[in-house]
Design an enzyme around this catalytic site. Structure first.
Site, PDB file in Angstrom:
ATOM      1  N   SER A  43      45.515  19.935  48.667  1.00  0.00           N
ATOM      2  CA  SER A  43      45.544  21.019  47.688  1.00  0.00           C
ATOM      3  C   SER A  43      44.854  20.582  46.387  1.00  0.00           C
ATOM      4  O   SER A  43      43.709  20.164  46.418  1.00  0.00           O
ATOM      5  CB  SER A  43      46.992  21.473  47.468  1.00  0.00           C
ATOM      6  OG  SER A  43      47.033  22.727  46.841  1.00  0.00           O
ATOM      7  N   ASP A 157      46.411  26.122  52.454  1.00  0.00           N
ATOM      8  CA  ASP A 157      46.849  25.016  51.603  1.00  0.00           C
ATOM      9  C   ASP A 157      47.378  23.808  52.387  1.00  0.00           C
ATOM     10  O   ASP A 157      48.283  23.927  53.209  1.00  0.00           O
ATOM     11  CB  ASP A 157      47.950  25.531  50.672  1.00  0.00           C
ATOM     12  CG  ASP A 157      48.182  24.623  49.495  1.00  0.00           C
ATOM     13  OD1 ASP A 157      48.610  23.479  49.707  1.00  0.00           O
ATOM     14  OD2 ASP A 157      47.939  25.055  48.350  1.00  0.00           O
TER      15      ASP A 157
END
Length: 266
Positions: A43, A157
């Protein structure tokens, strides 16, 4: 017989706006002349890892993220309504520009970035190809960003499957693995929770526990305490120099505490 020089692997964890603390951690390692031999990221950690692996420059990275805060927020205005509120085209263009269209093969530090395949619920590890593609996938928070269709996967993510990818630098050959966990136990101090706070708390509980489990390969864990940053600031302030500097300093202090342990392992 010459003593083997141990190689350090740094795993930068997920954590959205908290990612500025990663800059502080890297600067502290630089200050103590502790070279990073391998990098991984998830991320926001993927974005910092990709940038640093290419340019070895945290000053320009900080500048890119803070001096044009309006431009950065405009990346969230790429409305889509299909698969996510934000289409991601503007963000991809931004990443291509900031990463200069570079590939993994251009990195000065060997790099692995992780996303999550929504079709299989498994981590997807990037080790080749366009860096902007990998960062775009790893930072695509579900509902907010439209997932990226890539390699017969639907990628989102990386924090959902491997928030602090310490296993990746271990597998790359690191002798000493440092994991940077941006989720801190102090985020759970508040006891009075309304409905909106319960929703946020529930997500944080899951991420906190998953991050701890992903640190099993880490020899040293650095945990900057950013618990007081989020509640007192609006989204528009996260990318301003003042708040960024505050988070960077917290990262530096947390890393400084870990320096004796790292040097002992060396």
């Amino acid at each position: 017989m010459a003593k083997k020089i141990k190689k350090i692997g740094l795993a930068l964890g997920s954590g959205a706006y908290r990612g500025f603390a990663h800059i502080g951690v890297i600067r502290t390692l630089e200050k103590h002349k502790l070279p990073i031999s391998y990098l991984s990221g998830s991320s926001i950690g993927a974005w910092v890892a990709a940038y640093y692996s290419l340019f070895l420059d945290t000053i320009q990275l900080e500048s890119d993220l803070t001096k044009n805060s309006r431009e950065n927020l405009s990346l969230l205005l790429d409305l889509n309504w299909s698969g996510g509120l934000v289409g991601g085209n503007k963000f991809t263009t931004y990443l291509e520009r900031k990463l200069e269209g570079k590939n993994f093969s251009d990195a000065q530090i060997p790099l692995r970035l992780v996303a999550t395949d929504l079709l299989s619920a498994r981590p997807y590890v990037f080790s080749r190809g366009r860096l902007s593609t990998a960062v775009r996938a790893s930072t695509s928070v579900p509902i907010i960003f439209k997932p990226l269709e890539y390699d017969s996967c639907l990628l989102a993510d990386g924090g959902m499957s491997n928030p602090v990818p310490s296993n990746l630098v271990k597998d790359m050959g690191a002798d000493i693995v440092i994991g940077v966990n941006l989720y801190h136990d102090n985020e759970f101090k508040e006891k009075k929770l309304n409905l909106s706070k319960l929703v946020v708390r529930s997500s944080l509980v899951m991420l906190n526990n998953l991050a701890k489990s992903s640190l099993v390969n880490a020899d040293v864990v650095i945990s900057p305490d950013l618990s007081n940053i989020g509640p007192k600031n609006s989204l528009s302030k996260y990318f301003t120099p003042k708040i960024a500097q505050e988070m960077i300093l917290i990262g530096e202090r947390a890393a400084e505490k870990a320096i004796p342990d790292i040097k002992a392992l060396l």
